[in-house]
Motif scaffolding. Structure first.
Motif, PDB file in Angstrom:
ATOM      1  N   UNK A   9      -3.600 -36.039 -38.789  1.00 56.65           N
ATOM      2  CA  UNK A   9      -4.421 -35.755 -37.603  1.00 56.65           C
ATOM      3  C   UNK A   9      -4.510 -34.258 -37.380  1.00 56.65           C
ATOM      4  N   UNK A  10      -5.680 -33.722 -37.353  1.00 54.77           N
ATOM      5  CA  UNK A  10      -5.791 -32.326 -36.946  1.00 54.77           C
ATOM      6  C   UNK A  10      -5.409 -32.199 -35.481  1.00 54.77           C
ATOM      7  N   UNK A  11      -4.894 -31.024 -35.100  1.00 49.21           N
ATOM      8  CA  UNK A  11      -4.493 -30.864 -33.709  1.00 49.21           C
ATOM      9  C   UNK A  11      -5.720 -30.798 -32.819  1.00 49.21           C
ATOM     10  N   UNK A  45      -9.348 -29.628 -30.795  1.00 51.28           N
ATOM     11  CA  UNK A  45      -9.715 -29.456 -29.405  1.00 51.28           C
ATOM     12  C   UNK A  45     -10.334 -30.758 -28.934  1.00 51.28           C
ATOM     13  N   UNK A  46     -10.093 -31.121 -27.677  1.00 50.26           N
ATOM     14  CA  UNK A  46     -10.794 -32.304 -27.171  1.00 50.26           C
ATOM     15  C   UNK A  46     -12.296 -32.043 -27.156  1.00 50.26           C
ATOM     16  N   UNK A  47     -13.063 -33.094 -27.424  1.00 51.16           N
ATOM     17  CA  UNK A  47     -14.506 -32.916 -27.523  1.00 51.16           C
ATOM     18  C   UNK A  47     -15.162 -32.849 -26.147  1.00 51.16           C
ATOM     19  N   UNK A  48     -14.436 -33.284 -25.137  1.00 52.50           N
ATOM     20  CA  UNK A  48     -14.965 -33.301 -23.775  1.00 52.50           C
ATOM     21  C   UNK A  48     -13.839 -32.855 -22.851  1.00 52.50           C
ATOM     22  N   UNK A  67      -2.228 -34.060 -20.450  1.00 56.00           N
ATOM     23  CA  UNK A  67      -1.504 -34.157 -21.717  1.00 56.00           C
ATOM     24  C   UNK A  67      -0.387 -35.188 -21.645  1.00 56.00           C
ATOM     25  N   UNK A 124       5.898 -44.625 -34.851  1.00 54.23           N
ATOM     26  CA  UNK A 124       5.769 -43.985 -33.537  1.00 54.23           C
ATOM     27  C   UNK A 124       7.116 -43.993 -32.812  1.00 54.23           C
ATOM     28  N   UNK A 129       9.200 -41.007 -33.576  1.00 54.98           N
ATOM     29  CA  UNK A 129       8.857 -39.799 -32.809  1.00 54.98           C
ATOM     30  C   UNK A 129       9.470 -39.861 -31.414  1.00 54.98           C
ATOM     31  N   UNK A 133      -5.942 -45.769 -26.691  1.00 55.45           N
ATOM     32  CA  UNK A 133      -6.079 -45.515 -28.122  1.00 55.45           C
ATOM     33  C   UNK A 133      -6.089 -46.855 -28.859  1.00 55.45           C
ATOM     34  N   UNK A 136      -6.556 -48.422 -32.794  1.00 51.27           N
ATOM     35  CA  UNK A 136      -6.774 -48.238 -34.226  1.00 51.27           C
ATOM     36  C   UNK A 136      -6.941 -49.598 -34.855  1.00 51.27           C
TER      37      UNK A 136
END
Lengths: 198, 198
Positions: free
Chosen positions: A1-3, A5-8, A20, A42, A45, A175, A177
């Motif tokens: 996953x790229x870190x 920027x949120x798109x909105x 966050x 998960x 983590x 979320x 998937x």
């Protein structure tokens, strides 16, 4: 996953920090592999952050997920990260169990326990493994689940796995998937093997 | 996953046991979450079987997968399951690194190490995390990778993660799961958070 920027940037009056740290409901569904394994990944983590982790297995058979269970128990007991509690609904039944009524009762009991723990803020991450099945089968009411999740206090993340997760749950989740099966050795006549399937 | 029966019994002259223990190449691809987390979940099963596990991170940033790394290191050192070796390609670079040439060299060096380990049968499960990227970018030749995997000796399972896994790798793999993004909090303006994204 790229870190990324949120798109909105939402107009919700929250600070970035508040947004966050918003507690998440995550769903892993679809016919492919990796729904549960990703949920247990998960949990690693969460353990690393020192969070108390509660696992609730809603479908059980003799050899499924023994690896994940042993690993998470060793980690929970290591004193290096968070604690791990592992709950098996109705020890001894499985989804191939013929006595459906018993499984149904066990699943409902499991959900009652989850509700008590959410209310008491017992854990910071809940893994409700294979929980989509009793919802899909109508053993547990999806609307009630969504309502309980919506009203849960504090910062409690919840990940739910299983095929056929009901649409109202997907609509509510933060979320989702979909694990899609592209190719599986069983299609080529191969049976499951230790270390891979369990 | 139901335990199930294979849908086809192949005419390959192998016994069920031989077929069952056939070493697998698995690919987790797609744009959704869970590709790497599912691979690390698989590592828990391998650890539980007492297998030596080798992790090769082909894409790295400061805080990605620290939870998985710490958990697997604690497990590997616990003496209860298999050993765990964790390799980071070119410590200090990341996929947002501007110095592409350095990353490319580091990825190639990583692949050379994987080849040596496969040849020496160092591990029984290889997690080639984000390995699909250097293949997709053409830094490492996919045909060579397929050829090396096809010829690998013994019983060595390999799981490869990352978006855009090249088609020849998918064609060769025994198991392919496409993690599809259905819904992600970043789409709703939320940034990543500890314990969930890393």
């Amino acid at each position: 996953m790229p870190q990324g920027q949120p798109s909105v940037v939402p107009q919700d009056g929250l600070t970035t920090r508040q947004r966050r740290n918003r507690p998440l409901v995550m769903v892993h569904t679809g016919t492919g592999k990796g729904k549960s394994t990703a949920a247990f990944g998960l949990a690693l983590r969460a353990w690393n952050q020192g969070w108390p982790v509660g696992v609730f297995q809603f479908v059980k058979s003799a050899k499924w997920k023994v690896g994940e269970e042993r690993a998470l128990r060793v980690l929970g007991a290591s004193g290096e990260g968070g604690s791990v509690a592992w709950h098996k609904m109705g020890e001894g039944w499985s989804w191939v169990q013929r006595d459906i009524a018993e499984s149904e009762d066990a699943a409902r009991e499991g959900w009652e326990q989850v509700k008590r723990d959410l209310s008491a803020e017992t854990y910071r991450l809940y893994v409700l493994d294979e929980f989509a099945y009793p919802l899909h089968w109508g053993w547990i009411d999806t609307d009630e689940v969504v309502s309980v999740l919506r009203e849960r206090p504090g910062t409690q993340h919840v990940v739910i796995t299983g095929r056929n997760a009901p649409q109202p749950l997907l609509d509510f989740a933060d979320l989702v998937t979909e694990m899609g099966k592209v190719k599986h050795p069983m299609d080529a006549g191969q049976k499951g093997q230790k270390g891979i399937e369990w």
